[in-house]
Scaffold this motif. Structure first.
Motif, PDB file in Angstrom:
ATOM      1  N   SER A  65       0.818  -1.217   0.000  1.00 51.90           N
ATOM      2  CA  SER A  65       0.000   0.000   0.000  1.00 51.90           C
ATOM      3  C   SER A  65       0.851   1.266   0.000  1.00 51.90           C
ATOM      4  CB  SER A  65      -0.938   0.006   1.216  1.00 51.90           C
ATOM      5  OG  SER A  65      -0.194  -0.053   2.427  1.00 51.90           O
ATOM      6  N   ASP A 204      -5.838   2.606   2.402  1.00 57.05           N
ATOM      7  CA  ASP A 204      -6.809   1.577   2.031  1.00 57.05           C
ATOM      8  C   ASP A 204      -6.763   1.264   0.538  1.00 57.05           C
ATOM      9  OD1 ASP A 204      -7.591   1.665   4.680  1.00 57.05           O
ATOM     10  OD2 ASP A 204      -9.233   3.070   4.305  1.00 57.05           O
ATOM     11  N   ALA A 205      -6.926  -0.008   0.214  1.00 50.74           N
ATOM     12  CA  ALA A 205      -7.014  -0.459  -1.175  1.00 50.74           C
ATOM     13  C   ALA A 205      -7.532  -1.886  -1.198  1.00 50.74           C
ATOM     14  CB  ALA A 205      -5.643  -0.388  -1.853  1.00 50.74           C
ATOM     15  N   ASP A 206      -8.229  -2.253  -2.291  1.00 42.91           N
ATOM     16  CA  ASP A 206      -8.717  -3.631  -2.385  1.00 42.91           C
ATOM     17  C   ASP A 206      -7.605  -4.544  -2.896  1.00 42.91           C
ATOM     18  OD1 ASP A 206      -8.611  -3.485  -5.229  1.00 42.91           O
ATOM     19  OD2 ASP A 206     -10.621  -2.614  -5.270  1.00 42.91           O
ATOM     20  N   HIS A 262      -8.713   7.495   6.980  1.00 45.55           N
ATOM     21  CA  HIS A 262      -8.678   6.512   5.906  1.00 45.55           C
ATOM     22  C   HIS A 262      -8.459   7.217   4.572  1.00 45.55           C
ATOM     23  CE1 HIS A 262     -10.041   2.927   8.209  1.00 45.55           C
ATOM     24  NE2 HIS A 262     -10.574   3.856   8.994  1.00 45.55           N
ATOM     25  N   ASP A 264      -7.936   6.450   0.422  1.00 45.71           N
ATOM     26  CA  ASP A 264      -7.999   5.505  -0.690  1.00 45.71           C
ATOM     27  C   ASP A 264      -6.814   5.765  -1.613  1.00 45.71           C
ATOM     28  OD1 ASP A 264      -8.611   3.801  -2.721  1.00 45.71           O
ATOM     29  OD2 ASP A 264     -10.378   4.916  -3.428  1.00 45.71           O
ATOM     30  N   ALA A 266      -5.947   4.246  -4.251  1.00 50.48           N
ATOM     31  CA  ALA A 266      -6.245   4.048  -5.670  1.00 50.48           C
ATOM     32  C   ALA A 266      -6.591   5.374  -6.352  1.00 50.48           C
ATOM     33  CB  ALA A 266      -7.384   3.057  -5.835  1.00 50.48           C
TER      34      ALA A 266
END
Length: 341
Positions: A65, A204-206, A262, A264, A266
């Protein structure tokens, strides 16, 4: 008779002896036992008065990440200490080995007990590592981090925790307050104020995004690291498994009203995650800790001078190239003109 001494009249008359001042003064002493015994309180007051407060940050997130990349930029911006688990363990082991080695040197005769304790600790660490699949137990890692966080550089300037703590229990052990308040009527804090990060960031990332990020890395960068496909997938699965219930490391901070921010990753289109860093800097605010030391300032000047010299050399080469091209073009035109005539 000893004349009365008040706070207003203690300007101070050199004829008064130290004992006279102590016994005759009618004001409350702050450091009655002297500077050396109260140096910690004096330093704290100095920092508070001048707004030189440490900046304590924690960057968390899944593997790949970009925690270390973001943490290193934050450290550079705020002049903080970058605390990575591998570095902390290496420094602690190295320190213990040096302490243990004193027992074999002539200079270490007066510190035999300390050297012996260091060697015993090393033996315990080796046993722990052998019994836990080449990993150290949490109790040792937490102790290493605690010692580092309480060091003067981290307490004065601040730090960025990179990917640690990983679990709820690790965070509780590391930041939990084990001291009783000096004032019995004061409420007991659940955490140690000197260690607790003031800003916690969760990158955060999937899983699909993270897998693609690893797949796009050059083979030369991945080889020999923990970012090979098998090791990465194993680390990612381990991260997800310890962050599925209600007792995650982020829950720990939430419970103490230190709510993680948090982000993201992406959504960051920059090559070095500068957009993520900018968001964190906006949250933390302007630097309020110690600036660079004299050595750091001189190093920055040296780097700036090297860049200026390199830039000047490149500009000179570019100018010479253009002049050479113009000379050749002028000669070509002259030759062409002469041929026509």
């Amino acid at each position: 008779l000893i004349p009365e001494i008040t706070q207003q009249s203690s300007g101070i008359n050199a004829e008064y002896g130290g004992t006279w001042i102590k016994e005759g003064a009618k004001f409350e002493w702050v450091s009655e036992t002297g500077l050396l015994e109260n140096i910690g309180a004096v330093v704290d007051e100095y920092k508070r008065t001048r707004g030189l407060l440490p900046i304590r940050l924690c960057v968390l997130g899944p593997p790949a990440s970009g925690k270390s990349l973001v943490a290193s930029q934050l450290c550079q911006h705020y002049k903080l200490h970058h605390l990575k688990i591998a570095d902390i363990i290496h420094q602690a082991i190295d320190k213990l080995e040096k302490q243990a080695a004193r027992a074999e040197s002539e200079e270490g005769e007066e510190d035999d007990e300390g050297a012996q304790q260091a060697q015993e600790t090393l033996d315990l660490l080796n046993e722990s590592k052998q019994e836990n699949n080449d990993r150290y137990e949490d109790q040792y890692i937490i102790q290493f981090f605690m010692e580092k966080l309480m060091s003067m550089p981290c307490q004065n300037q601040g730090f960025v925790l990179d990917g640690f703590p990983k679990t709820y229990n690790q965070a509780k052990e590391l930041f939990g307050n084990k001291e009783e308040p000096e004032d019995e009527e004061a409420p007991r804090l659940e955490y140690n104020e000197k260690l607790m990060p003031e800003v916690v960031v969760s990158l955060d990332a999937d899983d699909e995004f993270l897998k693609k990020r690893i797949m796009n890395l050059p083979e030369s960068v991945v080889a020999g690291t923990h970012n090979t496909e098998d090791l990465f997938l194993k680390r990612l699965a381990e991260f997800r498994s310890i962050n599925t219930d209600d007792q995650t490391v982020l829950n720990y901070f939430d419970e103490l009203e230190v709510h993680p921010e948090h982000i993201d990753i992406a959504a960051d289109s920059s090559s070095n995650m500068s957009q993520v860093v900018e968001k964190i800097v906006k949250t933390v605010g302007k630097p309020r800790n110690y600036g660079p030391t004299e050595e750091e300032r001189l190093e920055l000047q040296r780097i700036a001078m090297e860049k200026a010299i390199k830039k000047e050399a490149l500009e000179k080469m570019e100018l010479q190239r253009k002049e050479e091209e113009e000379r050749k073009e002028t000669k070509r035109r002259k030759d062409e003109w002469s041929a026509r005539v």
